[in-house]
Design a protein around this motif. Structure first.
Motif, short mmCIF file in Angstrom:
data_model
loop_
_atom_site.label_atom_id
_atom_site.label_comp_id
_atom_site.label_asym_id
_atom_site.label_seq_id
_atom_site.Cartn_x
_atom_site.Cartn_y
_atom_site.Cartn_z
N ASP A 3 0.82 -1.21 0.00
CA ASP A 3 0.00 0.00 0.00
C ASP A 3 0.85 1.26 0.00
O ASP A 3 0.51 2.24 -0.67
CB ASP A 3 -0.94 0.01 1.20
CG ASP A 3 -2.04 -1.03 1.07
OD1 ASP A 3 -2.30 -1.45 -0.08
OD2 ASP A 3 -2.61 -1.41 2.10
N GLU A 4 1.94 1.26 0.74
CA GLU A 4 2.81 2.43 0.77
C GLU A 4 3.39 2.69 -0.62
O GLU A 4 3.44 3.82 -1.08
CB GLU A 4 3.93 2.24 1.80
CG GLU A 4 4.89 3.39 1.89
CD GLU A 4 4.23 4.68 2.36
OE1 GLU A 4 4.71 5.75 1.93
OE2 GLU A 4 3.26 4.62 3.11
N LEU A 5 3.82 1.65 -1.29
CA LEU A 5 4.36 1.80 -2.64
C LEU A 5 3.28 2.29 -3.61
O LEU A 5 3.53 3.11 -4.48
CB LEU A 5 4.95 0.48 -3.12
CG LEU A 5 6.15 -0.02 -2.35
CD1 LEU A 5 6.54 -1.40 -2.82
CD2 LEU A 5 7.31 0.93 -2.48
N ARG A 6 2.06 1.77 -3.46
CA ARG A 6 0.96 2.19 -4.32
C ARG A 6 0.65 3.67 -4.12
O ARG A 6 0.41 4.39 -5.09
CB ARG A 6 -0.27 1.33 -4.03
CG ARG A 6 -1.40 1.57 -5.00
CD ARG A 6 -2.57 0.64 -4.76
NE ARG A 6 -2.17 -0.72 -5.11
CZ ARG A 6 -2.26 -1.76 -4.28
NH1 ARG A 6 -2.74 -1.59 -3.07
NH2 ARG A 6 -1.88 -2.95 -4.66
N ARG A 7 0.66 4.13 -2.88
CA ARG A 7 0.41 5.55 -2.62
C ARG A 7 1.48 6.43 -3.26
O ARG A 7 1.18 7.48 -3.81
CB ARG A 7 0.35 5.80 -1.12
CG ARG A 7 -1.04 5.61 -0.57
CD ARG A 7 -1.11 6.03 0.87
NE ARG A 7 -1.44 4.79 1.58
CZ ARG A 7 -0.73 4.20 2.51
NH1 ARG A 7 0.33 4.72 2.94
NH2 ARG A 7 -1.08 3.08 3.05
N ARG A 8 2.72 6.00 -3.18
CA ARG A 8 3.79 6.78 -3.80
C ARG A 8 3.64 6.81 -5.31
O ARG A 8 3.89 7.83 -5.95
CB ARG A 8 5.15 6.16 -3.46
CG ARG A 8 5.56 6.36 -2.03
CD ARG A 8 6.93 5.77 -1.81
NE ARG A 8 7.22 5.66 -0.40
CZ ARG A 8 8.22 4.95 0.09
NH1 ARG A 8 9.01 4.27 -0.72
NH2 ARG A 8 8.42 4.91 1.38
N TYR A 9 3.21 5.69 -5.90
CA TYR A 9 3.07 5.62 -7.35
C TYR A 9 1.91 6.47 -7.82
O TYR A 9 1.98 7.13 -8.85
CB TYR A 9 2.86 4.16 -7.76
CG TYR A 9 2.65 3.98 -9.24
CD1 TYR A 9 3.72 4.06 -10.12
CD2 TYR A 9 1.38 3.75 -9.76
CE1 TYR A 9 3.54 3.90 -11.47
CE2 TYR A 9 1.18 3.59 -11.11
CZ TYR A 9 2.26 3.66 -11.97
OH TYR A 9 2.08 3.51 -13.31
N GLU A 10 0.79 6.47 -7.07
CA GLU A 10 -0.40 7.20 -7.49
C GLU A 10 -0.32 8.69 -7.18
O GLU A 10 -1.06 9.46 -7.75
CB GLU A 10 -1.63 6.59 -6.81
CG GLU A 10 -1.96 5.21 -7.32
CD GLU A 10 -3.05 4.54 -6.54
OE1 GLU A 10 -3.42 5.06 -5.46
OE2 GLU A 10 -3.53 3.48 -6.99
N SER A 11 0.57 9.10 -6.31
CA SER A 11 0.67 10.52 -5.98
C SER A 11 1.32 11.26 -7.16
O SER A 11 2.12 10.70 -7.90
CB SER A 11 1.50 10.73 -4.72
OG SER A 11 2.83 10.34 -4.95
N PRO A 33 3.80 13.47 -9.31
CA PRO A 33 5.24 13.62 -9.15
C PRO A 33 5.59 15.00 -8.60
O PRO A 33 4.90 15.98 -8.87
CB PRO A 33 5.79 13.42 -10.56
CG PRO A 33 4.65 13.66 -11.47
CD PRO A 33 3.40 13.33 -10.70
N GLU A 59 5.66 14.29 -18.16
CA GLU A 59 5.17 12.96 -17.86
C GLU A 59 5.53 12.00 -18.98
O GLU A 59 5.69 12.42 -20.14
CB GLU A 59 3.65 12.99 -17.68
CG GLU A 59 3.22 13.73 -16.44
CD GLU A 59 1.72 13.64 -16.23
OE1 GLU A 59 1.24 14.39 -15.41
OE2 GLU A 59 1.05 12.83 -16.88
#
Length: 115
Positions: A84-92, A94, A103
């Protein structure tokens, strides 16, 4: 002496054999007047009881280990996954680096349009 597991079936078997020996001992001392075969059915029934107690204890131990093994293999709740932490970083979005970075989709479109 090392410690060992408590086995209730062996305790019951030991008490039954001890009781039969005590009955034969009292008969030999003249305190009781028993026919020689009288303690044998009691001994047989007691040993069957010891076997039943031992089987129940083994089943209980197996069941406890089996439940513990099943609970180890259950999936954690979805909200607690490390992904979940990795997913949040990816979806936030840049962070703006100030270098004019675009992009990836825009870069691909620019390359396709230039080619």
């Amino acid at each position: 002496m090392t410690r060992h597991r408590f086995e209730p079936g062996k305790l019951v078997a030991g008490l039954v054999v001890l009781g039969a020996g005590l009955a034969y001992g009292l008969d030999a001392a003249g305190q009781w007047d028993l026919p020689p075969f009288a303690p044998l059915p009691v001994l047989l029934g007691g040993l069957c009881l010891a076997g039943l107690v031992s089987a129940l204890a083994s089943w209980s131990s197996w069941s406890r280990r089996h439940r513990a093994r099943i609970s180890e293999h259950t999936a954690p709740p979805l909200r607690d996954l490390p992904m979940d932490e990795l997913r949040r970083r990816y979806e936030s979005p840049p962070a703006d680096r100030g270098s004019g970075a675009r992009e990836p989709r825009q870069d691909r479109q620019d390359r396709e349009g230039a080619g």
